[in-house]
Scaffold this motif. Structure first.
Motif, PDB file in Angstrom:
ATOM      1  N   PHE A  37       0.800  -1.229   0.000  1.00 28.16           N
ATOM      2  CA  PHE A  37       0.000   0.000   0.000  1.00 28.16           C
ATOM      3  C   PHE A  37       0.831   1.277   0.000  1.00 28.16           C
ATOM      4  CE2 PHE A  37      -2.749  -3.227   2.011  1.00 28.16           C
ATOM      5  CZ  PHE A  37      -3.828  -3.161   1.138  1.00 28.16           C
ATOM      6  N   ARG A  62      -0.310   4.833   1.343  1.00 29.65           N
ATOM      7  CA  ARG A  62      -1.729   4.713   1.690  1.00 29.65           C
ATOM      8  C   ARG A  62      -1.903   4.100   3.086  1.00 29.65           C
ATOM      9  NH1 ARG A  62      -4.402   1.025  -2.262  1.00 29.65           N
ATOM     10  NH2 ARG A  62      -6.257   1.576  -1.030  1.00 29.65           N
ATOM     11  N   VAL A  89      -8.091   0.387   5.231  1.00 27.89           N
ATOM     12  CA  VAL A  89      -7.100   0.926   4.302  1.00 27.89           C
ATOM     13  C   VAL A  89      -7.363   0.462   2.879  1.00 27.89           C
ATOM     14  CG1 VAL A  89      -4.635   1.050   3.738  1.00 27.89           C
ATOM     15  CG2 VAL A  89      -5.365   1.029   6.138  1.00 27.89           C
ATOM     16  N   ASP A 103      -9.128   4.833  -1.624  1.00 32.45           N
ATOM     17  CA  ASP A 103      -8.067   5.304  -2.513  1.00 32.45           C
ATOM     18  C   ASP A 103      -7.000   6.098  -1.765  1.00 32.45           C
ATOM     19  OD1 ASP A 103      -9.306   4.124  -4.652  1.00 32.45           O
ATOM     20  OD2 ASP A 103     -10.431   5.925  -5.217  1.00 32.45           O
ATOM     21  N   LEU A 104      -7.427   6.847  -0.754  1.00 32.35           N
ATOM     22  CA  LEU A 104      -6.475   7.639   0.023  1.00 32.35           C
ATOM     23  C   LEU A 104      -5.869   6.842   1.175  1.00 32.35           C
ATOM     24  CD1 LEU A 104      -8.378  11.056   0.190  1.00 32.35           C
ATOM     25  CD2 LEU A 104      -6.554  10.355  -1.370  1.00 32.35           C
ATOM     26  N   GLY A 105      -6.238   5.580   1.291  1.00 26.30           N
ATOM     27  CA  GLY A 105      -5.693   4.747   2.363  1.00 26.30           C
ATOM     28  C   GLY A 105      -6.288   5.100   3.710  1.00 26.30           C
TER      29      GLY A 105
END
Length: 349
Positions: free
Chosen positions: A238, A241, A274, A278-280
Motif C-alpha cells: 500500500f 496509503r 485501508v 483510494d487515500l488509504g
C-alpha cells in the motif's frame, strides 16, 4: 462378541508436557471469576439451607452472619492452597488428584467451624463439626468435578479457536499478494525482497506451529513484533496509503496474552480501513499499563465500506481465547466512533 478395533478403549496419546499443562488447568483456581463463582455458590447454598431451618428473617440473618465466617474462610483457604499447589497436584495420579483436594475441603470446612467458635459467634457440637467437614468435602468434590469438565471442554474449544484463527488470519490472497510483491522486488531490490520473504516465513512459522501447551500465553512484546512484520509486508503493497502509528508502553511488554492476538486485529484494520479507500487510512496500535491492568487498542480510520464484507470471525476468535485464558478478568470491546473503528482489550497484569 469380539469388540471392533475402533471401539477399543482410547489411550491418551498426548505428549506428557501437554497432559501436564491440561492437568494444571484443572486446578487453575486463581482466576477472579472462578473465585467469585465459588464464593457466591457456597453462600447461596448456605443461605437456602439456613432459610429452611430458621423461623424468622432476623434469626436467618443472625445465622448467616456467623455461618458466612466459617464458609468464606474455608472456601478461600481451599482456593488459596489449591492455587499454590496446582503444579504439584497436576503431577499426582488421578486418584490422588481427587482424594487430596476433597480431604483438604473437609479440613478447611472443619477449620472454618472452629474459627466460628473461636470468635464466639456460635458454639458447635461435635456432630455439627463433622457435618461441616462433610459439607466441605462435598463442596470440594463438586467444584473439582466442574473443573474437570471445564478442562475437557477447553481442549476442543482451543482446537476450534486455532482452526478459525488460521482460516481468518492468513488468507490465500494475502500469500498470493505477498509473493507477487517479493517477485517484483527480486530484480530491482533483492535485499528488500529477501526481507519480505523473511517476514512472511516468520508469520507462517508462528501461524502453522504446533498448538502445544499455551496455558501461559506469550509476552505482549512478542505479539507486537509479529504485528510489525505483518504491517511491514502490507506497507510494501500500500505504500503511503498505509499509515501506521505505534504508541507502546514498555511497562506493558511482559503481560501474557494468547498467541497471535494482535495479528488478526491489525489485518482486519488494514483490510477494512485501508484497502477499500483510494487515500488509504491510519492504523494505530496502542498499549498502556494502568495499575493492575494493561490496555491494548487497535484503531483504524473508516472510509468506504470494504468490498469483502467480514463475518466477525477474528473478533469472535480473539474474544473466545481471551475468555479461555483470563476468564472474566479480560474484556474486549469493539465498535465505530468518530470516523474510526476501535478494538479495545483490557487484560490483568
Amino acid at each position: 462378541m469380539v469388540q471392533p478395533a475402533w471401539e477399543e478403549t482410547r489411550l491418551d496419546v498426548r505428549p506428557p508436557a501437554t497432559r501436564l499443562i491440561d492437568a494444571q488447568r484443572r486446578f487453575d483456581v486463581c482466576h477472579v471469576g472462578l473465585v467469585l463463582r465459588a464464593v457466591l455458590g457456597v453462600q447461596l447454598v448456605l443461605a437456602l439451607g439456613l432459610a429452611m431451618s430458621s423461623e424468622t428473617l432476623s434469626l436467618w440473618a443472625w445465622s448467616m452472619s456467623g455461618a458466612s465466617v466459617a464458609a468464606l474462610s474455608g472456601v478461600l483457604a481451599w482456593l488459596l492452597v489449591v492455587c499454590a499447589a496446582k503444579r504439584v497436584l497436576a503431577r499426582l495420579p488421578e486418584s490422588a488428584q481427587w482424594t487430596l483436594p476433597i480431604l483438604l475441603g473437609a479440613a478447611c470446612a472443619y477449620g472454618g467451624a472452629r474459627l466460628l467458635e473461636a470468635v464466639e459467634l456460635g458454639g458447635l457440637g461435635e456432630l455439627q463439626r463433622i457435618a461441616a467437614a462433610a459439607a466441605g468435602a462435598l463442596a470440594a468434590g463438586v467444584l473439582l468435578g466442574w473443573l474437570k469438565l471445564r478442562e475437557r471442554a477447553q481442549a476442543p474449544a482451543d482446537a476450534l479457536a486455532r482452526l478459525v484463527e488460521l482460516q481468518s488470519r492468513i488468507r490465500p490472497h494475502f500469500l498470493f499478494n505477498t509473493l507477487n510483491t517479493a517477485i517484483a522486488l527480486v530484480r530491482v531490490d533483492p535485499s528488500r525482497a529477501e526481507s519480505v520473504l523473511e517476514d512472511l516465513a516468520e508469520l507462517f512459522h508462528v501461524a502453522l506451529a504446533d498448538a502445544g501447551p499455551t496455558a501461559e500465553g506469550v509476552r505482549l512484546s512478542q505479539e507486537v513484533e509479529l504485528a510489525r512484520r505483518y504491517l511491514a509486508i502490507e506497507q510494501l503493497r500500500f505504500g503511503e496509503r498505509l499509515r501506521v502509528n505505534w504508541h507502546l508502553d514498555p511497562h506493558a511488554d511482559d503481560v501474557r496474552v494468547p498467541p497471535l492476538l494482535l495479528q488478526p486485529l491489525v489485518e482486519n484494520a488494514v483490510r477494512h480501513g485501508v484497502e477499500p479507500n483510494d487515500l488509504g487510512g491510519d492504523v494505530d496500535i496502542v498499549t498502556r499499563a494502568r495499575g493492575s491492568e494493561v490496555e491494548i487498542r487497535v484503531v483504524n480510520t473508516v472510509g468506504l465500506p470494504s468490498r469483502a464484507q467480514g463475518h466477525g470471525l477474528a473478533l469472535r476468535n480473539v474474544r473466545q481465547r481471551l475468555r479461555l485464558m483470563h476468564d472474566v478478568a479480560a474484556r474486549l470491546e469493539a465498535g465505530p466512533g468518530d470516523g474510526r473503528f476501535v478494538v479495545r482489550i483490557v487484560l490483568p497484569r
